[in-house]
Design a protein around this motif. Structure first.
Motif, PDB file in Angstrom:
ATOM      1  N   MET A   1       0.967  -1.226  -0.029  1.00 15.04           N
ATOM      2  CA  MET A   1       0.040   0.097  -0.116  1.00 15.04           C
ATOM      3  C   MET A   1       0.883   1.157   0.304  1.00 15.04           C
ATOM      4  SD  MET A   1      -3.171   1.179  -0.127  1.00 15.04           S
ATOM      5  CE  MET A   1      -4.187   0.202   0.968  1.00 15.04           C
ATOM      6  N   GLY A   2       0.670   2.099  -1.013  1.00 12.22           N
ATOM      7  CA  GLY A   2       1.312   3.403  -0.841  1.00 12.22           C
ATOM      8  C   GLY A   2       0.999   4.462   0.073  1.00 12.22           C
ATOM      9  N   ARG A   3       1.903   5.273   0.162  1.00 11.32           N
ATOM     10  CA  ARG A   3       1.564   6.577   1.135  1.00 11.32           C
ATOM     11  C   ARG A   3       0.100   7.188   0.728  1.00 11.32           C
ATOM     12  NH1 ARG A   3       6.226  10.809   1.733  1.00 11.32           N
ATOM     13  NH2 ARG A   3       7.229   8.967   2.301  1.00 11.32           N
ATOM     14  N   PRO A   4      -0.672   7.530   2.029  1.00 16.59           N
ATOM     15  CA  PRO A   4      -1.934   8.127   1.702  1.00 16.59           C
ATOM     16  C   PRO A   4      -1.827   9.373   0.956  1.00 16.59           C
ATOM     17  CG  PRO A   4      -1.988   7.196   3.930  1.00 16.59           C
ATOM     18  CD  PRO A   4      -0.441   7.048   3.228  1.00 16.59           C
ATOM     19  N   GLU A   5      -2.705   9.662  -0.082  1.00 13.54           N
ATOM     20  CA  GLU A   5      -2.618  11.050  -0.598  1.00 13.54           C
ATOM     21  C   GLU A   5      -2.996  12.013   0.200  1.00 13.54           C
ATOM     22  OE1 GLU A   5      -2.788  10.250  -5.134  1.00 13.54           O
ATOM     23  OE2 GLU A   5      -4.669   9.739  -4.178  1.00 13.54           O
ATOM     24  N   ASN A   6      -2.694  13.568   0.312  1.00 10.70           N
ATOM     25  CA  ASN A   6      -3.277  14.665   0.934  1.00 10.70           C
ATOM     26  C   ASN A   6      -4.695  14.679   0.572  1.00 10.70           C
ATOM     27  OD1 ASN A   6      -0.842  14.860   2.219  1.00 10.70           O
ATOM     28  ND2 ASN A   6      -0.043  16.416   0.527  1.00 10.70           N
ATOM     29  N   PRO A   7      -5.616  15.086   1.698  1.00 15.12           N
ATOM     30  CA  PRO A   7      -6.941  15.263   1.399  1.00 15.12           C
ATOM     31  C   PRO A   7      -6.934  16.321   0.389  1.00 15.12           C
ATOM     32  CG  PRO A   7      -6.503  15.917   3.497  1.00 15.12           C
ATOM     33  CD  PRO A   7      -5.179  15.242   3.082  1.00 15.12           C
ATOM     34  N   LEU A   8      -8.103  16.262  -0.297  1.00 12.99           N
ATOM     35  CA  LEU A   8      -8.514  17.528  -1.546  1.00 12.99           C
ATOM     36  C   LEU A   8      -9.869  18.015  -1.232  1.00 12.99           C
ATOM     37  CD1 LEU A   8      -6.965  16.515  -4.700  1.00 12.99           C
ATOM     38  CD2 LEU A   8      -6.187  18.204  -3.315  1.00 12.99           C
ATOM     39  N   GLY A   9     -10.289  19.164  -1.131  1.00 15.59           N
ATOM     40  CA  GLY A   9     -11.614  19.837  -1.228  1.00 15.59           C
ATOM     41  C   GLY A   9     -11.862  20.201  -2.621  1.00 15.59           C
ATOM     42  N   PRO A  10     -12.806  19.470  -3.113  1.00 17.04           N
ATOM     43  CA  PRO A  10     -13.517  19.815  -4.558  1.00 17.04           C
ATOM     44  C   PRO A  10     -13.898  21.135  -4.666  1.00 17.04           C
ATOM     45  CG  PRO A  10     -14.455  17.743  -3.798  1.00 17.04           C
ATOM     46  CD  PRO A  10     -13.689  18.373  -2.528  1.00 17.04           C
ATOM     47  N   ALA A  11     -14.441  21.946  -3.616  1.00 15.80           N
ATOM     48  CA  ALA A  11     -14.676  23.248  -3.614  1.00 15.80           C
ATOM     49  C   ALA A  11     -13.606  24.280  -3.645  1.00 15.80           C
ATOM     50  CB  ALA A  11     -15.572  23.661  -2.417  1.00 15.80           C
ATOM     51  N   ALA A  12     -12.416  23.817  -3.221  1.00 12.54           N
ATOM     52  CA  ALA A  12     -11.323  24.673  -3.525  1.00 12.54           C
ATOM     53  C   ALA A  12     -11.062  25.370  -4.919  1.00 12.54           C
ATOM     54  CB  ALA A  12     -10.026  23.993  -2.920  1.00 12.54           C
ATOM     55  N   GLY A  13     -11.203  24.962  -5.749  1.00 12.96           N
ATOM     56  CA  GLY A  13     -11.154  25.348  -7.042  1.00 12.96           C
ATOM     57  C   GLY A  13     -11.193  24.179  -8.344  1.00 12.96           C
ATOM     58  N   PRO A  14     -10.789  24.720  -9.458  1.00  7.63           N
ATOM     59  CA  PRO A  14     -10.857  23.724 -10.673  1.00  7.63           C
ATOM     60  C   PRO A  14      -9.803  22.851 -10.700  1.00  7.63           C
ATOM     61  CG  PRO A  14     -10.599  25.814 -11.335  1.00  7.63           C
ATOM     62  CD  PRO A  14     -10.987  25.956  -9.938  1.00  7.63           C
ATOM     63  N   VAL A  15      -8.503  23.235 -10.100  1.00  8.18           N
ATOM     64  CA  VAL A  15      -7.599  22.148 -10.201  1.00  8.18           C
ATOM     65  C   VAL A  15      -7.655  21.161  -9.160  1.00  8.18           C
ATOM     66  CG1 VAL A  15      -5.184  22.021  -9.777  1.00  8.18           C
ATOM     67  CG2 VAL A  15      -5.976  24.013 -11.217  1.00  8.18           C
ATOM     68  N   GLN A  16      -8.339  21.483  -8.104  1.00 11.13           N
ATOM     69  CA  GLN A  16      -8.256  20.413  -6.952  1.00 11.13           C
ATOM     70  C   GLN A  16      -9.640  19.647  -7.420  1.00 11.13           C
ATOM     71  OE1 GLN A  16      -8.052  23.843  -6.519  1.00 11.13           O
ATOM     72  NE2 GLN A  16      -6.046  23.856  -5.035  1.00 11.13           N
ATOM     73  N   ARG A  17     -10.741  20.095  -8.004  1.00  9.47           N
ATOM     74  CA  ARG A  17     -11.851  19.420  -8.417  1.00  9.47           C
ATOM     75  C   ARG A  17     -11.312  18.256  -9.496  1.00  9.47           C
ATOM     76  NH1 ARG A  17     -14.672  23.242  -8.721  1.00  9.47           N
ATOM     77  NH2 ARG A  17     -14.698  23.775 -11.144  1.00  9.47           N
ATOM     78  N   PHE A  18     -10.523  18.754 -10.201  1.00  9.25           N
ATOM     79  CA  PHE A  18      -9.886  17.876 -11.373  1.00  9.25           C
ATOM     80  C   PHE A  18      -8.926  16.696 -10.566  1.00  9.25           C
ATOM     81  CE2 PHE A  18      -7.141  16.523 -14.878  1.00  9.25           C
ATOM     82  CZ  PHE A  18      -7.935  16.421 -15.948  1.00  9.25           C
ATOM     83  N   ALA A  19      -8.436  16.988  -9.758  1.00 12.59           N
ATOM     84  CA  ALA A  19      -7.457  16.010  -9.141  1.00 12.59           C
ATOM     85  C   ALA A  19      -8.296  15.017  -8.211  1.00 12.59           C
ATOM     86  CB  ALA A  19      -6.555  16.666  -8.072  1.00 12.59           C
ATOM     87  N   CYS A  20      -9.428  15.417  -7.585  1.00 17.80           N
ATOM     88  CA  CYS A  20     -10.349  14.690  -7.143  1.00 17.80           C
ATOM     89  C   CYS A  20     -10.929  13.625  -8.049  1.00 17.80           C
ATOM     90  CB  CYS A  20     -11.528  15.463  -6.450  1.00 17.80           C
ATOM     91  SG  CYS A  20     -11.045  16.267  -4.977  1.00 17.80           S
ATOM     92  N   ALA A  21     -11.314  14.233  -9.291  1.00 18.71           N
ATOM     93  CA  ALA A  21     -11.854  13.213 -10.271  1.00 18.71           C
ATOM     94  C   ALA A  21     -10.995  12.246 -10.629  1.00 18.71           C
ATOM     95  CB  ALA A  21     -12.474  14.168 -11.493  1.00 18.71           C
ATOM     96  N   LEU A  22      -9.539  12.487 -10.780  1.00 12.84           N
ATOM     97  CA  LEU A  22      -8.499  11.613 -11.288  1.00 12.84           C
ATOM     98  C   LEU A  22      -8.709  10.612 -10.095  1.00 12.84           C
ATOM     99  CD1 LEU A  22      -5.570  13.737 -12.892  1.00 12.84           C
ATOM    100  CD2 LEU A  22      -6.927  11.953 -13.936  1.00 12.84           C
ATOM    101  N   ARG A  23      -8.771  10.954  -8.940  1.00 12.10           N
ATOM    102  CA  ARG A  23      -8.459   9.932  -7.825  1.00 12.10           C
ATOM    103  C   ARG A  23      -9.536   9.136  -7.872  1.00 12.10           C
ATOM    104  NH1 ARG A  23      -6.403  13.226  -2.479  1.00 12.10           N
ATOM    105  NH2 ARG A  23      -4.441  14.282  -3.550  1.00 12.10           N
TER     106      ARG A  23
END
Length: 508
Positions: free
Chosen positions: A1-23
């Protein structure tokens, strides 16, 4: 199991929302490790993990590798990435985030200290210098948005100060206001010592829009037409739509005939200088496609300079690296919509009570036109303190938001619209004016009458009487009718009503 990814807030902006979708895509594929994904692609574990970190959008190649490793549709994800990029480009930096000095003034006029970045008006400044050397009284005429104030302050004044011949004894700049003789009469007394005294009267049309007393207006015009025993020179800047009003006075008509400088549209070369040279001076680059588009759009736009300056400022705020791009310009709303987009962004961030307060503030800064365009109305900061009907801290907060967005300016306790272009370019503000036009005109007249009453130490002879009092009572003595009044305005109207009641009692 790899290292846990840092939590993201989809409401923080389009870049973070896109990263959430990739995850989510990766989880849907069974959450393969980044090491497993790296073996399926040509990219490292670090690069693939960064694609979904939310720090920045991945490049098209990295995105394609990530999506393919998770069994997704590359074309669909690339369209989503482009959409996220457009949305991210449209977001200006948060307030206070960008500490660089902007090369553009936005809606604000150029001031004397801005002469080093005042480009595109060299030819016109030369013409004005020649004219003021030949005549003691000169008037600069141009439509709203043609750059009269900037020409006088950043063009004329620095050239006068830097002249090789005898320097001026003094240079005084004023705007007339409602009581021009009372407020500025002393400025027309020549300064002692060698050299001439120059008085620059910016926004001269205020003698017609704000000064309601014909005697005060006539006295001020006579004052500025005097020559101060040959030691006074006066330069006026006025909106072209007040040309005919200037001709009503014989002395002003002579100045218009003999010593007027009309401000016409800029040439394309001058427009290019306005766009490119401030950026170059700041070490920035303007895309050629953006320059070409702005020149084409502004060349045929009457009074388009404030629109151009504002969209350049908003494009600069959305710059990527050292380049001002066409994409950033479009994200800012383009030439015609950038002001409205900025104003709407500020308005949408206010609470309902703050939005109502902003409406009252903005309407108090406007004089509705009577046979002419609506004009801005600089007011003392104290006019926004409405006693029991408003909280000063709320007012300060709303004013601060409007000033930081460069929609308003505050100078020595005076509050003003950054430019009259805000009136015509922001549909919401236009709608507020039209919905309240008749009341606004009546309120402006009452404000001026109340100010005179105060100046006369509340002389009972200066209160409203007769039909004026009845009309004001009908309009303002209704629930909520005085919510945007100052304490002085409420007391002025109450004094008129009390005086009428005293008369009725005496007649009984």
């Amino acid at each position: 199991m790899g290292r846990p990814e840092n939590p993201l807030g989809p409401a923080a902006g389009p870049v973070q929302r896109f990263a959430c979708a990739l995850r989510e895509l990766r989880r849907g594929a069974g959450t393969p490790t980044y090491r497993t994904m790296a073996r399926r692609t040509d990219f490292s574990v670090t690069t693939l993990a960064a694609a979904a970190s939310g720090e920045r959008l991945p490049s098209p190649a990295v995105l394609a590798a990530y999506v393919q490793a998770c069994g997704g549709d590359v074309a669909e994800w690339e369209r989503a990435r482009r959409a996220a990029h457009r949305e991210e480009s449209a977001r200006p930096p948060e307030e206070g985030e960008d500490t660089a000095d902007p090369p553009y003034r936005g809606l604000a006029r150029f001031e004397i200290d801005d002469s080093e970045r005042f480009f595109g008006r060299e030819r016109l400044t030369d013409e004005l210098i020649r004219l003021v050397r030949e005549h003691r009284h000169v008037i600069v005429l141009g439509p709203s948005g043609s750059g009269k104030s900037s020409l006088l302050r950043a063009g004329l004044v620095p050239r006068l100060r830097g002249a090789d011949e005898e320097p001026p004894a003094a240079i005084r700049i004023l705007t007339p206001g409602a009581r021009p003789v009372h407020e500025h009469g002393k400025l027309f007394v020549p300064a002692p010592g060698p050299g001439e005294t120059w008085v620059v009267v910016d926004q001269f049309e205020e003698v017609f829009t704000l000064c309601r007393d014909p005697r005060e207006r006539a006295a001020f015009i006579e004052l500025l037409l005097a020559d101060g025993d040959g030691r006074l020179r006066v330069v006026l800047g006025a909106r072209a739509d007040f040309y005919s009003r200037c001709l009503e006075h014989p002395g002003l008509a002579t100045v218009v005939r003999d010593a007027s400088l009309p401000i016409g549209p800029m040439t394309r070369a001058e427009l290019r200088a306005v766009i490119v040279r401030p950026a170059a001076a700041a070490g920035l680059v303007v895309e050629r496609a953006l320059t070409a588009r702005l020149v084409e759009e502004t060349a045929d736009e009457p009074g388009g300079l404030p629109l151009l300056s504002h969209v350049l400022l908003e494009t600069w705020r959305r710059r990527r690296g050292r380049t001002l791009t066409l994409d950033a310009h479009l994200a800012a709303g383009g030439l015609r919509d950038a002001i409205a987009q900025t104003a709407e962004r500020v308005h949408s961030g206010l609470t309902q009570d703050q939005a109502e307060l902003a409406r009252r503030i903005l309407l108090r800064l406007i004089t509705p036109g009577e046979g002419a365009q609506d004009t801005r109305r600089p007011v003392d900061r104290a006019e926004f303190d409405h006693g029991e009907h408003g909280d000063r801290s709320d007012t300060d907060a709303v004013l601060d938001r409007l000033v930081r967005a460069r929609l308003l300016t505050v100078d020595a306790g005076s509050v003003d619209l950054a430019h009259e272009a805000l009136i015509t370019a922001w549909p919401r503000l236009r709608a507020w004016i039209e919905a309240d036009r008749e009341r606004l005109m009546a309120h402006r007249r009452l404000t001026e009458a109340a100010a005179l009453w105060e100046e006369l130490e509340r002389d009972s002879g200066a209160v409203y009487r007769g039909t004026r009092l009845s009309a004001a009572e009908e309009r303002f003595c209704v629930p909520g009718g005085q919510d945007d009044f100052t304490a002085a305005e409420r007391e002025f109207l109450a004094a008129g009503l009390a005086a009428r009641a005293d008369v009725h009692r005496a007649c009984e």
